[in-house]
Scaffold this active site. Structure first.
Site, PDB file in Angstrom:
ATOM      1  N   GLY A   1       0.807  -1.218   0.000  1.00  0.00           N
ATOM      2  CA  GLY A   1       0.000   0.000   0.000  1.00  0.00           C
ATOM      3  C   GLY A   1       0.836   1.261   0.000  1.00  0.00           C
ATOM      4  O   GLY A   1       0.499   2.254   0.649  1.00  0.00           O
ATOM      5  N   ALA A   2       1.922   1.256  -0.771  1.00  0.00           N
ATOM      6  CA  ALA A   2       2.903   2.348  -0.710  1.00  0.00           C
ATOM      7  C   ALA A   2       2.605   3.494  -1.663  1.00  0.00           C
ATOM      8  O   ALA A   2       3.403   4.422  -1.767  1.00  0.00           O
ATOM      9  CB  ALA A   2       4.303   1.795  -0.997  1.00  0.00           C
ATOM     10  N   ASN A   3       1.467   3.464  -2.346  1.00  0.00           N
ATOM     11  CA  ASN A   3       1.208   4.516  -3.328  1.00  0.00           C
ATOM     12  C   ASN A   3       0.614   5.786  -2.706  1.00  0.00           C
ATOM     13  O   ASN A   3       0.566   6.826  -3.346  1.00  0.00           O
ATOM     14  CB  ASN A   3       0.282   4.016  -4.444  1.00  0.00           C
ATOM     15  CG  ASN A   3      -1.040   3.519  -3.922  1.00  0.00           C
ATOM     16  OD1 ASN A   3      -1.099   2.435  -3.357  1.00  0.00           O
ATOM     17  ND2 ASN A   3      -2.108   4.288  -4.092  1.00  0.00           N
TER      18      ASN A   3
ATOM     19  N   GLY B   1      -0.680   7.881   1.355  1.00  0.00           N
ATOM     20  CA  GLY B   1      -0.832   7.880   2.806  1.00  0.00           C
ATOM     21  C   GLY B   1       0.383   7.414   3.576  1.00  0.00           C
ATOM     22  O   GLY B   1       1.527   7.773   3.272  1.00  0.00           O
TER      23      GLY B   1
ATOM     24  N   GLY C   1       1.782   4.467   3.769  1.00  0.00           N
ATOM     25  CA  GLY C   1       2.711   3.639   3.007  1.00  0.00           C
ATOM     26  C   GLY C   1       3.645   4.467   2.158  1.00  0.00           C
ATOM     27  O   GLY C   1       4.852   4.175   2.078  1.00  0.00           O
TER      28      GLY C   1
ATOM     29  N   SER D   1      -4.443  -0.536  14.359  1.00  0.00           N
ATOM     30  CA  SER D   1      -5.224   0.694  14.509  1.00  0.00           C
ATOM     31  C   SER D   1      -5.810   0.746  15.909  1.00  0.00           C
ATOM     32  O   SER D   1      -6.042  -0.295  16.534  1.00  0.00           O
ATOM     33  CB  SER D   1      -6.363   0.698  13.481  1.00  0.00           C
ATOM     34  OG  SER D   1      -7.329   1.686  13.780  1.00  0.00           O
TER      35      SER D   1
ATOM     36  N   TYR E   1     -14.046  -4.126  10.800  1.00  0.00           N
ATOM     37  CA  TYR E   1     -12.743  -3.452  10.853  1.00  0.00           C
ATOM     38  C   TYR E   1     -12.043  -3.774  12.169  1.00  0.00           C
ATOM     39  O   TYR E   1     -10.840  -4.076  12.185  1.00  0.00           O
ATOM     40  CB  TYR E   1     -12.931  -1.945  10.711  1.00  0.00           C
ATOM     41  CG  TYR E   1     -11.636  -1.167  10.676  1.00  0.00           C
ATOM     42  CD1 TYR E   1     -10.750  -1.290   9.612  1.00  0.00           C
ATOM     43  CD2 TYR E   1     -11.290  -0.302  11.716  1.00  0.00           C
ATOM     44  CE1 TYR E   1      -9.556  -0.564   9.577  1.00  0.00           C
ATOM     45  CE2 TYR E   1     -10.103   0.420  11.697  1.00  0.00           C
ATOM     46  CZ  TYR E   1      -9.235   0.284  10.622  1.00  0.00           C
ATOM     47  OH  TYR E   1      -8.055   0.993  10.601  1.00  0.00           O
TER      48      TYR E   1
END
Length: 305
Positions: A22-24, A26, A28, A151, A177
């Site tokens: 998820g590095a694209n 936020g 990440g 979280s 969640y």
């Protein structure tokens, strides 16, 4: 009192290989940016490779000479997880850091391609499988680390619903969640126990960002999202601050396996990273081990520890 831990404390990481899911965007993106700035080779493991390449370009603009590659990874598909792991294994004989960062929050009822609840499938099972498939690339590396992002939501309506893990009977997006983020912590603690028993120097840690300004809340119900848009500048911190607990868990030489890092402010909402305590439920060893066994069955992934 000394200076609080910030990204300037991240040591040089030359010759290290880091995989960030998820590095694209936020957290990440900020995590990948700092690791690249310190000399690491960073693999941006993302579902949308176009967005991944755009993120790589943004990092390179800030970190000239950054060593970056983009790897397709759809955590909602175990087939994609296996393909990504095979490609990463072929490209990298060893991996120093695996950062399980990607996540979804409060999505409407949806299933992964394998029939799992989307939040549980992406946040927990996809990362569980990826870690299991890559772990033998980390085990030979002294001091390698697996960092999984949880979280404060792991404390809200959170339980492991073994009788209805996929919320087939009734769906509650907040509870789903909470279950997924609780599972992230239980996975971390059980993985650390197994690594210790294995005699490995690889360690597992968890982190949470507090309340960070990212795209994670895009699935929040519209009225709540509208209120949050107004309140966010007052109660949240920038993504670059939210990434600090992950970065500390990943790079601070003084960390210990099994620790959980989060912001040091009131309610762990904002602040600089330090060791925090997760919920009492998260430390239940019997539930951790049951969740591990179920996760192995659902993903058909067995760990080398």
């Amino acid at each position: 009192m000394g200076t609080k831990w910030n990204e300037r404390a991240v040591p040089r990481l030359d010759d290290r290989v880091a995989v960030v899911t998820g590095a694209n965007s936020g957290l990440g993106f900020e995590t990948a940016r700092v690791l690249a700035d310190r000399g690491a080779t960073v693999i941006l493991a993302v579902r949308d490779t176009d967005k991944g390449r755009q993120a790589a370009d943004r990092i390179t603009a800030r970190v000239p000479g950054a060593r970056l590659t983009v790897q397709r990874l759809d955590l909602a598909s175990l087939e994609s997880v296996r393909e990504a792991a095979a490609e990463l294994r072929a490209a990298h004989p060893t991996i120093d850091l695996l950062i399980n960062n990607a996540g979804l929050m409060y999505t409407p009822r949806q299933k992964t391609s394998d029939g799992f609840d989307l939040q549980f499938g992406v946040n927990h099972l996809g990362h569980f499988a990826l870690t299991g498939l890559l772990l033998d690339r980390l085990l030979p590396v002294p001091g390698s680390r697996v960092v999984t992002v949880s979280s404060v939501g792991h404390k809200i309506q959170a339980d492991i619903h073994f009788d209805d893990l996929q919320f087939d009977r009734s769906y509650n997006r907040v509870a789903a969640y909470g279950q997924a983020k609780l599972a992230n912590l239980m996975f971390t603690y059980e993985l650390q126990r197994r690594l210790t028993q294995h005699g490995s120097t690889t360690i597992a840690l968890a982190a949470h960002p507090g309340n960070a300004q990212t795209e994670l809340g895009r699935n929040t119900p519209a009225p709540v999202r509208a209120a949050m848009t107004v309140a966010m500048p007052l109660i949240a911190q920038k993504a670059s601050m939210g990434a600090l607990p992950t970065l500390r868990a990943a790079t601070d030489p003084a960390v210990l396996g099994g620790q959980y890092y989060g912001p040091d402010g009131v309610g762990e909402v904002r602040g600089h990273p330090h060791v925090v305590t997760s919920s009492d439920k998260s430390y239940d060893v019997a539930v951790q081990q049951r969740l591990w066994a179920v996760s192995e069955q659902l993903t058909n992934v067995k760990f080398p520890v």
